[in-house]
Design a protein around this motif. Structure first.
Motif, PDB file in Angstrom:
ATOM      1  N   THR A 165       2.253   0.969  -5.535  1.00  0.00           N
ATOM      2  CA  THR A 165       0.877   1.448  -5.617  1.00  0.00           C
ATOM      3  C   THR A 165       0.834   2.921  -5.203  1.00  0.00           C
ATOM      4  O   THR A 165       1.278   3.264  -4.093  1.00  0.00           O
ATOM      5  N   ILE A 180      -2.613   4.613   3.640  1.00  0.00           N
ATOM      6  CA  ILE A 180      -1.696   3.694   2.959  1.00  0.00           C
ATOM      7  C   ILE A 180      -1.101   2.740   3.995  1.00  0.00           C
ATOM      8  O   ILE A 180      -1.017   3.067   5.197  1.00  0.00           O
ATOM      9  N   GLN A 214       3.647   1.368  -0.971  1.00  0.00           N
ATOM     10  CA  GLN A 214       2.525   2.270  -1.232  1.00  0.00           C
ATOM     11  C   GLN A 214       2.930   3.717  -0.965  1.00  0.00           C
ATOM     12  O   GLN A 214       3.684   3.993  -0.017  1.00  0.00           O
ATOM     13  N   SER A 244      -1.170  -4.844  -0.275  1.00  0.00           N
ATOM     14  CA  SER A 244       0.220  -5.109  -0.668  1.00  0.00           C
ATOM     15  C   SER A 244       0.592  -6.520  -0.238  1.00  0.00           C
ATOM     16  O   SER A 244       0.144  -7.001   0.813  1.00  0.00           O
TER      17      SER A 244
END
Length: 273
Positions: free
Chosen positions: A94, A101, A21, A172
């Motif tokens: 992402t 994140i 991320q 994730s």
């Protein structure tokens, strides 16, 4: 020409920074490592498929691709591909426009290893973070960092984190791979030990049986007459040498032989050899 299955093993996609991320506006470097000749970076996103670096996005230099300013639209699946169509591992990336994140590995983690997940905010924060797996709360960490020791297959799943006042990260997937197996090397055989040469005669032992008194007596009875006869003959020879003596009659010799035969017969009867 090398087969696609072999080419797949010759290149792998690596990222810098190596995290699944990213915040929008960051730079991202992607490269096809190892035998990278003839490889390029491709991706699938929500707005395009099989798009090659250097065409509509990124800057391609040899097998190195650079995105200088990431956007949420850059989120998707990335991989390396050769001219022959062979592909490397795939990586899910992402790009978020939010304030939180989850920094997690982009590649599978080996079983038995340790992995650390970091919950990061765009602006500095000292607040604790809550970590979730498959939607369930695992624990809260004041340092916004969670380490999983001795990773196993049961640790696979979808992870995200939240920080109060900042929001929630995207999800994730943490993948776990089995360690590579190694073929056991054949063990070396010990050299054969030398054997002492065998002999036809064995050494005497303490347990060897001794002659019994009966057998010893029999031997004496058998051999004594021979000795006596020999002594008599020697004595007669000396007397003959000294002077004339009356001759020994045949009856005397016959008498000695008869006595010797009687002794032998008695011994044989009493002790059967």
């Amino acid at each position: 020409m090398e087969s696609p299955s072999l080419l797949r093993l010759l290149s792998s996609l690596t990222l810098r920074p190596s995290t699944a991320q990213l915040f929008y506006g960051e730079s991202l470097h992607l490269s096809c490592e190892e035998d990278s000749a003839g490889w390029t970076v491709k991706r699938n996103t929500t707005i395009e498929t099989m798009s090659e670096c250097g065409r509509n996005w990124g800057k391609l230099t040899a097998s190195f691709c650079r995105i200088s300013f990431t956007l949420p639209s850059h989120s998707g699946v990335y991989w390396c591909e050769s001219r022959e169509g062979a592909t490397s591992n795939t990586v899910n990336i992402t790009i978020t426009g939010g304030d939180v994140i989850l920094q997690s590995p982009v590649l599978p983690v080996m079983e038995g290893a340790a992995v650390t997940l970091n919950c990061t905010t765009r602006s500095p924060s000292n607040l604790p973070a809550d970590f979730y797996k498959d939607g369930s709360l695992i624990r809260t960490e004041s340092a916004r960092q969670m380490t999983i020791h001795n990773v196993s297959k049961s640790d696979e799943g979808l992870y995200h984190c939240t920080i109060s006042g900042y929001g929630q990260s995207a999800t994730s997937r943490l993948a776990v791979a089995a360690p590579p197996t190694t073929k056991a090397l054949p063990t070396a055989k010990a050299p054969p030990t030398a054997r002492a040469p065998s002999t036809s005669m064995s050494a005497p032992t303490d347990s060897a049986p001794l002659l019994s008194p009966v057998r010893l007596l029999c031997h004496l009875v058998v051999f004594c007459p021979y000795c006596i006869s020999t002594l008599l003959l020697v004595s007669l020879w000396r007397q003959r040498s000294a002077g004339p003596e009356p001759p020994v009659s045949m009856a005397t010799v016959q008498g000695l032989d008869d006595e010797y035969d009687d002794v032998i017969a008695d011994v044989t009867t009493e002790h059967d050899f």
